[in-house]
Design an enzyme around this catalytic site. Structure first.
Site, PDB file in Angstrom:
ATOM      1  N   ASP A 117      -6.565   1.745   0.488  1.00 38.44           N
ATOM      2  CA  ASP A 117      -6.690   1.760   1.938  1.00 38.44           C
ATOM      3  C   ASP A 117      -8.108   1.344   2.307  1.00 38.44           C
ATOM      4  OD1 ASP A 117      -8.373   3.827   1.415  1.00 38.44           O
ATOM      5  OD2 ASP A 117      -6.969   5.378   1.975  1.00 38.44           O
ATOM      6  N   LYS A 138       0.820  -1.197   0.000  1.00 39.48           N
ATOM      7  CA  LYS A 138       0.000   0.000   0.000  1.00 39.48           C
ATOM      8  C   LYS A 138       0.864   1.262   0.000  1.00 39.48           C
ATOM      9  CE  LYS A 138      -2.462   3.332   1.980  1.00 39.48           C
ATOM     10  NZ  LYS A 138      -2.127   4.386   2.931  1.00 39.48           N
TER      11      LYS A 138
END
Length: 215
Positions: free
Chosen positions: A138, A120
């Site tokens: 997210d 991420k």
DNA sequence: ATCCCGAGGG
DNA sequence: CCCTCTGGAT
């Protein structure tokens, strides 16, 4: 959702936010990387406050490495998981110096090999700082992708792949900010505020909330 | 109580 | 897959 509808969804967000103000204020690779590493389980506002003084003390990898965990800690004590993060950021700065000449690498593999950096975080840096064809997922974007039908998937990776595939390439970079802000303030986890959603007509969410009192 | 722009380890 | 690390806002 068809590809054309997905494009329309994102274009609607784009039109509503010509100059999106990112929650994390950094676009420079090093400061963005550190800010995102610090951001886990913590609010963006808290991270921005902490990094304001941190980057004054250490604007680059060399200075950050010199600061060390003990020097970093006082700046970030108001954010969650600060002990582990102080170590991570110090180790991160050291590796940037040792292996990348103090610069942030542009390759995914090199980024993900850094301490405290997962897929991420790597995607945020690749996309926002370097303009690469990547998309960070997210909790906000994961929820929004599934709820609206924009990018369905049962894993963050599946949502990521769907977004990269469906988002018009020229919008991919800013889409990160648009989507995350839209997820935070409009397409919220608890009470999505569909009544002032600019992408409402392109959304598949079955129970679109009519007004503030109906949620 | 629940959530927040997660990563690393078991 | 699960768990832990952690503080602040709502």
């Amino acid at each position: 959702m068809a590809a054309a509808q997905a494009s329309a969804f994102i274009r609607a967000l784009a039109q509503a936010n010509p100059e999106p103000k990112p929650e994390l204020e950094y676009r420079d690779a090093f400061t963005l990387l550190v800010a995102v590493v610090l951001s886990a389980q913590t609010t963006d506002v808290a991270v921005n406050k902490a990094t304001a003084t941190l980057f004054e003390a250490a604007p680059d990898a060399a200075a950050m490495a010199r600061l060390g965990p003990e020097g970093i800690a006082p700046h970030i004590r108001r954010i969650g998981l600060w002990q582990a993060k102080a170590k991570n950021v110090a180790a991160l700065a050291e590796q940037l110096l040792a292996r990348h000449g103090g610069e942030v690498p542009r390759e995914r593999e090199a980024l993900e090999a850094l301490p405290g950096v997962g897929r991420k975080t790597a995607n945020v840096v690749l996309n926002v700082a370097f303009g690469e064809n990547a998309m960070a997922v997210d909790t906000h974007i994961f929820r929004l992708g599934n709820r609206t039908g924009l990018a369905p998937g049962d894993t963050p990776r599946a949502v990521e792949d769907a977004l990269v595939k469906r988002c018009p390439p020229e919008l991919l970079r800013d889409a990160h900010h648009w989507l995350i802000l839209h997820g935070r303030y409009v397409c919220k986890a608890r009470r999505p505020e569909c009544w002032h959603c600019v992408a409402r007509e392109f959304c598949n969410y079955p129970d679109k909330v009519a007004g503030p009192t109906s949620g």
